[in-house]
Motif scaffolding. Structure first.
Motif, mmCIF file in Angstrom:
data_model
loop_
_atom_site.group_PDB
_atom_site.id
_atom_site.type_symbol
_atom_site.label_atom_id
_atom_site.label_comp_id
_atom_site.label_asym_id
_atom_site.label_seq_id
_atom_site.Cartn_x
_atom_site.Cartn_y
_atom_site.Cartn_z
ATOM 1 N N GLY A 30 86.800 -35.004 7.649
ATOM 2 C CA GLY A 30 85.392 -35.399 7.819
ATOM 3 C C GLY A 30 84.781 -35.936 6.551
ATOM 4 N N HIS A 31 85.443 -35.666 5.405
ATOM 5 C CA HIS A 31 84.904 -36.129 4.121
ATOM 6 C C HIS A 31 85.607 -37.385 3.617
ATOM 7 N N ILE A 32 86.333 -38.050 4.477
ATOM 8 C CA ILE A 32 86.834 -39.384 4.131
ATOM 9 C C ILE A 32 85.632 -40.320 4.150
ATOM 10 N N GLU A 46 73.910 -39.213 2.445
ATOM 11 C CA GLU A 46 74.334 -38.133 1.566
ATOM 12 C C GLU A 46 75.015 -37.025 2.381
ATOM 13 N N CYS A 47 76.107 -36.499 1.854
ATOM 14 C CA CYS A 47 76.841 -35.449 2.565
ATOM 15 C C CYS A 47 76.669 -34.117 1.833
ATOM 16 N N GLY A 48 76.801 -33.030 2.578
ATOM 17 C CA GLY A 48 76.719 -31.691 1.984
ATOM 18 C C GLY A 48 77.762 -31.467 0.898
ATOM 19 N N CYS A 49 78.833 -32.270 0.906
ATOM 20 C CA CYS A 49 79.917 -32.115 -0.076
ATOM 21 C C CYS A 49 79.599 -32.847 -1.381
ATOM 22 N N THR A 50 78.439 -33.504 -1.461
ATOM 23 C CA THR A 50 77.945 -34.284 -2.622
ATOM 24 C C THR A 50 78.424 -35.738 -2.647
ATOM 25 N N GLN A 51 79.379 -36.096 -1.789
ATOM 26 C CA GLN A 51 79.758 -37.516 -1.718
ATOM 27 C C GLN A 51 78.720 -38.244 -0.858
ATOM 28 N N ARG A 52 78.911 -39.562 -0.768
ATOM 29 C CA ARG A 52 78.054 -40.350 0.128
ATOM 30 C C ARG A 52 78.900 -41.021 1.193
ATOM 31 N N GLY A 53 78.318 -41.139 2.385
ATOM 32 C CA GLY A 53 78.938 -41.922 3.443
ATOM 33 C C GLY A 53 80.187 -41.333 4.060
ATOM 34 N N CYS A 54 80.356 -39.995 3.929
ATOM 35 C CA CYS A 54 81.501 -39.342 4.581
ATOM 36 C C CYS A 54 81.398 -39.539 6.091
ATOM 37 N N ALA A 55 82.546 -39.586 6.761
ATOM 38 C CA ALA A 55 82.564 -39.797 8.217
ATOM 39 C C ALA A 55 81.655 -38.807 8.933
#
Ligand SMILES: [Zn+2]
Length: 325
Positions: free
Chosen positions: A168-170, A178-187
Motif C-alpha cells: 500500500g506504500h508503493i 500525504e500518507c500516514g507513513c510520511t511519504q506522498r502519493g502512496c497507493a
C-alpha cells in the motif's frame, strides 16, 4: 485422530476487539473455533483467556492441549517474526514489546510462529484458498489501508527489516496526497476503502453534483460502499471516484508484476463487496499500463477464505513452518 499423537494445529487471529481461535487437523479441516474479547490493558490477561478457551476447544474435539503440535498467531502491526515479538501494533498499544510467541508456547508446550495479519491471510489463500493452484501469488487487502503479502517460489517474503510487502506504500503519485507513513502519493492514500470514501467526501463538501449529496447533507459523510452503490446506479461523480481507485490499484498491480511476476493477485478486505466490476476495472487499467514486449499472464481474483482467513492462515503457517518434510 489418534488421541496420543501431536497432530493438532492452532490458529490465533489477534484483533483489536476479539481474538479468534481455531483448532485444525493436519489436513487443515477446522475441528472447532471460538473467539474471546481482547483486553487492551494487558496482553497476559487476553492470552490467558485465549489459552483457557483453547483448552475447552481442544476438549470439544475430544483431545487435550498435549495433542497440539504447533500454533500460529496472526497480528496486525510491526513484528519481529523471528523472535516472536510484537514491536508495535496500532490497535493494541499495550502489546508493544510483548514476546507473544514465547508466552503462548510455554502455556501450550508447543512451538508457536508469529506473523503479520496480511501475510497470514496470504498464506491461507495460498495453501487452501483462491491461490492454492499456483506457486507465486500476491494478496492485496483493500480496507482501512492497503496491506499485502508476497509469496514467491512458495515462500513468504520478509526482508531484513520485516517491512517487505508493504504494498500500500508503493508510491503512485510522487507529489500526491500525504500518507500516514510520511511519504506522498502512496497507493493507499487513493485506493483503500477509507481513501476512496475520503476523496468522495472532500469533493461532496465542495459541492460536487451527485446522487450522494443527499446522504452527505444528512449524515456529513458517505461510505466507500455507498460510493460503489451509486456508481453502479449510474451516478457520474461516484463512477469517477471509483475509476481513480481502480486506476491506482491497476497501476499498483503493474508495479507488483514487475517486481514479483505472480500468477495471481488475490484481493481481500471490505472493498471486494464491490464485486466483479471492481476486478474488471482493475484489469482494464492493468492491461492499459502494463508492458507489451512480453507475454504477460496474470489472474485477478477475490479471496475465498473470508472471515476465517486469519485462523486458517495462521494454523496452516504453523503446520508448514514446523512440520513440513
Ligand atoms: Zn504510505
Amino acid at each position: 485422530m489418534d488421541t496420543d499423537t501431536k497432530d493438532l494445529f492452532i490458529g490465533i487471529d489477534l484483533g483489536g476487539t476479539f481474538v479468534k481461535i481455531g483448532c485444525f487437523n493436519e489436513s487443515m479441516e477446522m475441528l472447532s473455533k471460538i473467539s474471546v474479547p481482547t483486553d487492551d490493558q494487558h496482553p497476559k490477561v487476553t492470552l490467558n483467556s485465549v489459552v483457557n478457551a483453547l483448552a475447552s476447544l481442544v476438549r470439544q474435539a475430544g483431545l487435550q492441549l498435549e495433542n497440539i503440535k504447533a500454533a500460529g498467531i496472526g497480528c496486525p502491526g510491526v513484528l519481529d517474526t523471528k523472535k516472536g515479538v510484537i514491536i508495535t501494533s496500532p490497535n493494541l498499544p499495550m502489546y508493544k514489546g510483548f514476546a507473544i510467541s514465547r508466552f503462548v508456547s510455554e502455556k501450550i508446550h508447543a512451538p508457536c510462529v508469529l506473523e503479520n495479519d496480511a501475510n497470514v491471510a496470504g498464506w491461507g489463500e495460498y495453501v487452501l484458498g483462491a491461490a492454492e493452484d499456483v506457486d507465486d501469488m500476491v494478496l492485496l487487502t483493500l480496507g482501512t489501508g492497503i496491506g499485502g503479502a508476497v509469496i514467491t517460489d512458495g515462500k513468504l517474503i520478509h526482508s531484513a527489516g520485516n517491512s517487505a510487502a508493504e504494498l500500500g506504500h508503493i508510491i503512485i503519485f510522487p507529489e500526491g496526497r500525504e500518507c500516514g507513513c510520511t511519504q506522498r502519493g502512496c497507493a493507499e492514500t487513493y485506493a483503500s476503502a477509507t481513501a476512496t470514501a475520503k476523496r468522495a467526501n472532500e469533493m461532496l463538501e465542495e459541492g460536487a453534483v451527485s446522487s450522494l449529496q443527499n446522504i452527505f447533507i444528512e449524515r456529513g459523510e458517505v461510505s466507500c460502499k455507498e460510493v460503489y452503490e451509486h456508481a453502479a446506479q449510474g451516478d457520474k461523480f461516484a463512477y469517477e471516484i471509483t475509476e481513480l481507485t481502480a486506476k491506482v490499484i491497476g497501476l499498483l498491480c503493474v508495479d507488483i508484476f514487475s517486481y514479483s511476476n505472480p500468477d495471481k493477485i488475490v484481493f481481500s478486505g471490505g472493498m471486494i463487496a464491490a464485486g466483479q466490476t471492481l476486478l474488471d476495472r482493475i484489469s482494464f487499467y492493468f492491461n492499459k499500463f502494463i508492458r507489451k514486449d512480453i507475454n504477460v499472464k496474470i489472474e485477478f481474483c477475490f479471496a475465498n477464505l473470508r472471515e476465517d482467513s486469519g485462523i486458517i492462515g495462521s494454523a496452516a503457517l504453523a503446520r508448514d513452518t514446523f512440520c513440513l518434510v
